[in-house]
Enzyme design. Structure first.
Site, PDB file in Angstrom:
ATOM      1  N   TYR A  48      58.586  15.336  17.168  1.00 55.88           N
ATOM      2  CA  TYR A  48      59.813  15.815  17.800  1.00 55.88           C
ATOM      3  C   TYR A  48      59.935  15.270  19.225  1.00 55.88           C
ATOM      4  CZ  TYR A  48      59.470  19.276  14.001  1.00 55.88           C
ATOM      5  OH  TYR A  48      59.342  19.891  12.777  1.00 55.88           O
ATOM      6  N   HIS A 131      51.992  17.239   8.098  1.00 56.62           N
ATOM      7  CA  HIS A 131      53.425  17.021   8.208  1.00 56.62           C
ATOM      8  C   HIS A 131      53.912  15.908   7.271  1.00 56.62           C
ATOM      9  CE1 HIS A 131      56.962  16.737  11.359  1.00 56.62           C
ATOM     10  NE2 HIS A 131      57.305  17.324  10.231  1.00 56.62           N
TER      11      HIS A 131
END
Length: 318
Positions: A48, A131
């Site tokens: 992010y 992830h």
């Protein structure tokens, strides 16, 4: 799950400049608003904003009692210095000073967590998710998971999870490992519930918690009135899904409820789901999400959705 999380969680992708720039002031305000609204679970990732989300979250939480909140971050995308010019090409409005390297090896997991702890300014994280290992099952299962298991036994990590936009591979993790939690993006929302028949029962059976995110299906359920150009899975929504969302919104309106209010609360009706994580880029967005989360939903709303075939009769509701 041994780690206790608040029922409403803060998703920190937007403060990593997801899609557009957010000022430090706005980002800090969003986290402050989350805290004031009782949120004590904060989710981030190196992905992010090429580390920007982690750095901002660390600053925003610094000075607060460390045992009063939970942080989750993720492994699988190592950040390496990069001399490229221009902006990041994966959806974040940040300079491309780093590049993501997919690495689910044991060494990569340890390096990723060490870097995340430095960016966050903390000595531990309560939850680490593997992830998006969609194309990396063998190394994620064979190396990432055992490395996290070792870190969990050492107390560096409180809980191990996997975070994905699908339910099939997470179910393999649930059945074949000792993971604690799955962050499920979409796949169990007011719009669609493909994770219901097999994945969620497996989680209940194995005692694995589920953190629901993507409950707006990338935007399709995020506003009381569904726009024709609303997004679904990050692309323009097919017309049939727009019509389905509008039909659900109409039922909500009849019961004095907005579509986002129902969407946020829906997933919490399943016994496996312990938290819903919503992204917020400003204090105003966070306050609105908290109001949606706290809104009163009459049971008759869920009953009408089922009677109209907009929810299956077997779907548990709050």
């Amino acid at each position: 799950m041994k780690v206790a999380v608040s029922r409403l969680g803060f998703g920190a992708a937007p403060i990593g400049n997801l899609y557009r720039e957010v000022s430090d002031f706005e980002a800090l305000g969003a986290v402050e608003a989350a805290w004031q609204n009782g949120v004590r679970y904060f989710d981030t990732a190196p992905h992010y904003g090429l580390g920007l989300s982690e750095r901002r979250l660390g600053v925003a939480l610094s000075g607060r009692p460390r045992d009063e909140y939970v942080i989750s971050t993720k492994v699988g995308r190592l950040l390496e210095p990069f001399d490229g010019s221009g902006l990041d090409d994966e959806g974040f409005a940040v300079p491309a000073h780093f590049r993501r390297v997919r690495d689910y090896s044991a060494d990569g997991v340890r390096r990723s967590i060490e870097s995340s702890l430095e960016r966050l300014g903390t000595d531990r994280v309560e939850i680490v998710y593997i992830h998006d290992p969609d194309d990396y099952w063998d190394v994620a299962f064979g190396e990432a998971y055992p490395a996290l298991e070792e870190l969990r036994s050492q107390g560096v990590v409180g809980a191990i999870g996997v975070g994905m936009n699908q339910w099939e591979m997470p179910e393999r993790f649930v059945r074949e490992t000792d993971i604690d939690v799955v962050m499920l993006a979409g796949r169990y929302t007011l719009l669609e519930q493909p994770a219901l028949p097999s994945f969620l029962p497996a989680c209940v059976e194995r005692g694995v918690s589920v953190v629901a995110c993507g409950v707006f299906n990338s935007g399709l359920l995020s506003k009381p009135v569904v726009a024709a150009d609303a997004k679904y899975n990050y692309e323009n929504a097919p017309s049939e899904l727009v019509e389905r969302a509008r039909a659900i919104a109409a039922v909500c309106e009849r019961h004095g409820v907005t579509l986002p209010e129902a969407a946020i609360q829906f997933a919490l009706g399943h016994p496996a789901v312990v938290s819903v994580v919503i992204g917020s880029r400003t204090a105003e967005q966070m306050d609105a999400n908290a109001r949606h989360f706290a809104a009163s939903i009459p049971p008759e709303l869920w009953a009408e959705l089922k009677s109209l075939g907009l929810l299956g009769s077997e779907v548990p509701t709050p």
